[in-house]
Design an enzyme around this catalytic site. Structure first.
Site, mmCIF file in Angstrom:
data_model
loop_
_atom_site.group_PDB
_atom_site.id
_atom_site.type_symbol
_atom_site.label_atom_id
_atom_site.label_comp_id
_atom_site.label_asym_id
_atom_site.label_seq_id
_atom_site.Cartn_x
_atom_site.Cartn_y
_atom_site.Cartn_z
ATOM 1 C CG PHE A 139 9.171 -8.191 -23.766
ATOM 2 C CD1 PHE A 139 8.522 -8.372 -24.982
ATOM 3 C CD2 PHE A 139 10.550 -8.026 -23.762
ATOM 4 C CE1 PHE A 139 9.237 -8.393 -26.172
ATOM 5 C CE2 PHE A 139 11.269 -8.052 -24.938
ATOM 6 C CZ PHE A 139 10.617 -8.226 -26.148
ATOM 7 C CG PHE A 197 8.613 -3.181 -29.815
ATOM 8 C CD1 PHE A 197 8.569 -4.537 -30.091
ATOM 9 C CD2 PHE A 197 9.095 -2.773 -28.577
ATOM 10 C CE1 PHE A 197 8.985 -5.473 -29.168
ATOM 11 C CE2 PHE A 197 9.514 -3.702 -27.642
ATOM 12 C CZ PHE A 197 9.450 -5.055 -27.935
ATOM 13 C CB ILE A 238 15.948 -11.854 -27.740
ATOM 14 C CG1 ILE A 238 14.787 -11.509 -26.802
ATOM 15 C CG2 ILE A 238 15.681 -11.371 -29.158
ATOM 16 C CD1 ILE A 238 14.527 -10.019 -26.659
#
Length: 554
Positions: A237, A174, A194
């Site tokens: 990630f 993404f 986040i």
């Protein structure tokens, strides 16, 4: 249906025929399995999945998440799905595809639902599992690699720069900082990220690589983010920490090599020459004076270099080697510098001090040897015959009298050598040795300071404006002494013979460093006032040094 891939799930795990009629329980065909399955669906888990729903009897489609363009999200095993799906989804892996056949009594029974599912319908669901998480999940961290040394690790309030590749749990990309050719730069632990990333990035070293898996409720939750991150998506990630600092950080310096002798250290106002290699914290090179084969030269503490370097260059010795770490707010800040230094970059300089001086520095003279007897010392207008070695302050030899066939000769005060050498040669005895440190403003300007080791031989000079001086009483009468043959006139040859005799016998001294024939001819011409090629008694005059007359005469 392939019997080898077909099995029936029973609460007691009892195998049945793959095509029973009617079906007693669900039938699950796991027709595509991922190579790696780190986690299987359990009761109470939340899942996100795509499906196509068809009727068992005729294969007609009754529903599809693919056609709606949105994956289905639900909790498994707690009655939020039809019983057959609650059971059929258990044990599933992300990226697994399975076909679940659900008999009517485990689906919508004899009633059906909403006009879409008729009574007593056997349903077939083709499932692709995209995501799985649990309300009890925490951020998962997996270290891929770590540097051999780690000066410090990240803490809340640090500013960090990192590269990352972001994917969904299914592996679908993404976002990536690499594709933008720039790091992601942010403060840590202050809510700019986040919540899961704020947690996952804590405790990292520069150069460390780790995988950070963030459950949806610690990422973008039910809303998702943009078009790339769907609602209730677990994010993965792969992170490489490139840089970190804290706004409270100061310049730090680590001494790598210190010279044995250090008579003086740098202070504000000094002019310094040094070599350096410049890197970022991850070791990436950005600049080097060595590659240019030229030192970096600057004044210290006067704003000619970045603030951190101005501070770090103070208190250094000639020959010292240091590693200097400069935080961005003392370097190029958030903007960086062109294409060379990115914004918010910590800079590391490995420096080697070549030399330094202060514009107020005098010539420094150290006598290393002096003969026991010293009857005379060098002064202005003396002709000096000397040997020397000349080097930079780091010991690099520039030139030496040993490189030439003939000795070095100069007349003090004649401006033939640099001012510092003039100073260093004054007041020397024959046979004396000196070490002379000459700062640039006494030498060749900004080209650098020099170090000279010298041994002199001195020929005494004459006062300024004179070509010849008497060392004793002047003959009286002088013309009779000049007129060697007594014919009352003195031609050039006779004049020359007389002057040479005086020098030989130590009664007079000619100006050193000038051709003897030329200087005697000039002296003769000054006395031959009518220019007839001879001197008579009426033309002869004697120059007295006390008269301060600016004429070259006897």
């Amino acid at each position: 249906m392939d019997l080898n891939r077909c099995f029936q799930l029973l609460l007691l795990a009892v195998a049945v025929n793959c095509n029973p009629s009617p079906l007693a329980d669900i039938v699950v065909d796991r027709y595509e399995l991922p190579k790696v399955c780190s986690r299987e669906v359990q009761s109470g888990d939340f899942i996100r999945y795509h499906f196509n729903g068809t009727f068992y009897d005729d294969g007609k489609k009754f529903d599809s998440s693919h056609e709606r363009g949105k994956a289905f999200v639900s909790q498994v095993g707690l009655g939020k799905l039809i019983t057959g799906m609650d059971r059929g989804l258990l044990g599933m892996c992300v990226n697994e595809r399975r076909r679940i056949t659900v008999p009517p009594h485990l689906a919508y029974g004899s009633v059906g639902t909403g006009g879409m599912i008729p009574p007593d319908a056997t349903l077939v669901y083709d499932i692709l599992l995209l995501d799985i998480w649990n309300a009890e999940d925490k951020v998962q961290i997996r270290t891929i690699s770590k540097p051999g040394s780690c000066r410090r690790t990240t803490v809340a309030s640090d500013f960090i720069r990192y590269h990352y590749n972001g994917t969904l749990l299914s592996g679908e990309a993404f976002d990536s900082s690499y594709s933008r050719n720039g790091t992601y730069d942010t403060y840590l632990g202050l809510g700019d990220l986040i919540k899961g990333m704020d947690e996952g990035l804590v405790g990292m070293c520069v150069g460390e690589k780790r995988i950070i898996i963030v459950p949806p409720f610690l990422a973008y939750g039910e809303t998702g983010h943009g078009t790339k991150i769907p609602p209730q998506a677990t994010l993965v990630f792969e992170v490489l920490l490139v840089d970190l600092f804290n706004p409270k950080d100061e310049v730090t310096a680590k001494v790598k090599e210190m010279p044995k002798n250090c008579t003086r250290k740098t202070v504000i106002g000094d002019y310094i020459r040094y070599h350096y290699n410049g890197t970022f914290q991850d070791g990436t090179f950005f600049d080097s004076s060595y590659q240019r084969n030229s030192t970096y030269n600057t004044y210290i503490g006067m704003g000619y270099v970045i603030h951190g370097m101005d501070k770090a260059l103070q208190g250094l010795c000639i020959g010292e080697k240091r590693r200097i770490t400069i935080p961005p707010h003392m370097a190029y800040g958030e903007k960086g510098s062109g294409n060379l230094i990115p914004g918010s970059a910590v800079l590391i300089f490995d420096i080697h001090v070549i030399d330094f001086h202060n514009p107020k520095d005098p010539v420094e003279i150290r006598v290393t040897h002096k003969p026991q007897e010293c009857n005379m010392t060098s002064e202005v207008n003396d002709l000096i015959d000397y040997r020397y070695n000349c080097s930079l302050m780091d010991g690099t030899l520039l030139y030496s009298s040993d490189h030439y066939d003939s000795p070095s000769v100069t007349t003090l005060g004649a401006g033939k050598v640099i001012m510092g050498l003039e100073e260093g040669l004054k007041g020397m005895c024959v046979g004396e040795r000196r070490e002379v440190v000459i700062p640039p403003h006494w030498a060749h300007g900004e080209d650098g300071g020099e170090f000279l080791e010298m041994l002199t031989c001195t020929i005494k000079g004459v006062p300024e404006g004179f070509m010849f001086v008497w060392l004793g009483d002047i003959p009286d009468p002088l013309f009779n002494a000049l007129d060697l043959n007594g014919d009352k006139e003195v031609p050039l040859a006779e004049f020359s013979e007389f002057i040479r005799l005086q020098v030989k016998e130590g009664k007079g001294r000619l100006q050193p460093g000038v051709d003897v024939d030329s200087i005697i001819k000039n002296m003769f011409d000054n006395q031959d006032q009518n220019k007839d090629g001879k001197i008579v008694e009426d033309e002869l005059t004697v120059k007295d040094e006390s008269e301060k007359v600016r004429r070259d005469e006897l």
